[in-house]
Enzyme design. Sequence first.
Site, PDB file in Angstrom:
ATOM      1  N   HIS A   1      47.324  36.959  21.091  1.00  0.00           N
ATOM      2  CA  HIS A   1      46.447  36.583  22.204  1.00  0.00           C
ATOM      3  C   HIS A   1      45.325  37.592  22.322  1.00  0.00           C
ATOM      4  CE1 HIS A   1      45.401  34.506  25.905  1.00  0.00           C
ATOM      5  NE2 HIS A   1      45.007  35.704  26.320  1.00  0.00           N
TER       6      HIS A   1
ATOM      7  N   ASP B   1      50.055  29.493  36.830  1.00  0.00           N
ATOM      8  CA  ASP B   1      48.852  30.145  36.294  1.00  0.00           C
ATOM      9  C   ASP B   1      47.673  29.184  36.275  1.00  0.00           C
ATOM     10  OD1 ASP B   1      47.303  32.233  34.929  1.00  0.00           O
ATOM     11  OD2 ASP B   1      47.290  30.757  33.328  1.00  0.00           O
TER      12      ASP B   1
ATOM     13  N   ARG C   1      40.997  31.895  40.774  1.00  0.00           N
ATOM     14  CA  ARG C   1      40.400  33.203  40.453  1.00  0.00           C
ATOM     15  C   ARG C   1      39.004  33.030  39.880  1.00  0.00           C
ATOM     16  NH1 ARG C   1      44.158  35.264  36.211  1.00  0.00           N
ATOM     17  NH2 ARG C   1      42.778  37.047  36.106  1.00  0.00           N
TER      18      ARG C   1
ATOM     19  N   SER D   1      48.894  36.460  34.196  1.00  0.00           N
ATOM     20  CA  SER D   1      48.362  35.188  33.710  1.00  0.00           C
ATOM     21  C   SER D   1      48.654  35.028  32.213  1.00  0.00           C
ATOM     22  CB  SER D   1      46.843  35.161  33.969  1.00  0.00           C
ATOM     23  OG  SER D   1      46.221  34.148  33.251  1.00  0.00           O
TER      24      SER D   1
ATOM     25  N   LYS E   1      52.337  32.871  30.333  1.00  0.00           N
ATOM     26  CA  LYS E   1      52.175  31.771  29.377  1.00  0.00           C
ATOM     27  C   LYS E   1      52.820  32.121  28.040  1.00  0.00           C
ATOM     28  CE  LYS E   1      47.765  31.829  30.286  1.00  0.00           C
ATOM     29  NZ  LYS E   1      46.366  31.711  30.612  1.00  0.00           N
TER      30      LYS E   1
HETATM   31  N1  URA Z   1      42.976  34.935  29.849  1.00  0.00           N
HETATM   32  C1  URA Z   1      43.978  34.417  30.589  1.00  0.00           C
HETATM   33  O1  URA Z   1      44.734  33.567  30.127  1.00  0.00           O
HETATM   34  N2  URA Z   1      44.112  34.859  31.842  1.00  0.00           N
HETATM   35  C2  URA Z   1      43.314  35.796  32.390  1.00  0.00           C
HETATM   36  O2  URA Z   1      43.517  36.158  33.532  1.00  0.00           O
HETATM   37  C3  URA Z   1      42.265  36.331  31.609  1.00  0.00           C
HETATM   38  C4  URA Z   1      42.119  35.882  30.321  1.00  0.00           C
END
Ligand code: URA
Length: 435
Positions: free
Chosen positions: A82, A161, A168, A183, A187
């Site tokens: 990620h 999320d 957000r 966040s 995931k």
């Molecule tokens: N990517 C995400 O999935 N969440 C965030 O808060 C910032 C970047």
Amino acid sequence: MRATDVIRQKRDGEALSEEAIDFFVRGVTDGSVPDYQATAFLMAVFWRGMTDQEAAWLTQAMTRSGDRADFSSIPGAKVDKHSTGGVGDKTSLVLAPLAAACGVIVPMMSGRALGHTGGTVDKLESIPGMTLSLDLDAMRGALAKVGCVLIQQTSRIAPADKKLYALRDVTATVESVPLICASIMSKKIAEGISALVLDVKAGRAAFMKTLDDARRLARLMVAIGNRSGVRSEALLTAMDVPLGRAVGNSIEVIESIETLKGRGPKDLEELSVALAARMVRLGGVAATNDEATAVVRRALASGAGVEKFRQIVEHQGGNPRIVDDYGLLPSAPHQETVPAPRGGIVTDIDAMEIGRASMVLGAGREKAEDSVDHAPGLWIRAHVGERVAAGEPLAELLFRDTRRAAEAASLVSKAFSIEDSAPPASPLILEEITT
Ligand code: URA
């Protein structure tokens, strides 16, 4: 317990209990906590922060808000990567097939473009026919057959999320270490992986502007991942200048395929190989980073990576012929170059301005519900360290709407610095965090 009490406690700088965080996240998920209270909570967290323990509880509560995928029927380690997001960052498209070609199982769930940053899902959707919304059974089928699946976030993975991120995004509460950590990690933990490599960006076009903030975010994510049974490591990487030369959707697919064919820009290749090598080591295919790097480089040189990319595209309904014929990808009808105002060496390219220019051209989105255009974007023709003569192209803009080109050209001009002597070399990979 009432939502107002939780908001008040955080507003006053108190640490929340696990019960309070769990109560709040359940309320956000089932709708009993309305958006205005969720927003007040997010702003309180933004200002007051969270302890590492609170961030871990928030991550766990958000993970529990949906399903946790189970790929245990497929043999082998499941490893994902990620990135916290940047401009021109198309490493996922390069490293996912490379790691899979080396024998790692890669269930990769990606996001869409937001603000000045690009999104892997939008880039891949520029491939005609390619679908990224697969259910868990289809994901399992793809992993068993191809060893890699590229999908967008499903509504069943961390739904809390989905709601919180949308809030957000419109309330200026994205740039908070505990909120970003929860966040991303909720995931990833729900995705059913055994290991995770994080690319945490630091710099003017990253969420984390300073190395200190990026380090804190990386350490927290690595700690929470490890505590949740996902072996996690992070590279801290620079995001001041665009990665590679392509910024847009379909043109980033082209640059990724060129990189898989061994003809990509060196910075993109270096970072993709470094991240893929960590995936390969965490996936148990190699014992050390050096060994893993050699395995990944072999997959790149032999063409196994680009063949894997072709298989992934085909399995997900996309036209695999795009790998050999880029003319099958969406392309913009107009082109215009931005000329160098003077001769010299390009010493800097502000990735933030380039990201904004790409949005102006139509390649990005302002709000989560906006759609993106896959065709527009820009090619950087003179990258940092390269010499240009006055009037030679710094960048080439690709666009549909001629009214947008002038604004984008002015942003691109502002992004470039040209001087008489070369800039000092600056590393792309800044630090590595393994525990
Ligand atoms: N990517 C995400 O999935 N969440 C965030 O808060 C910032 C970047």
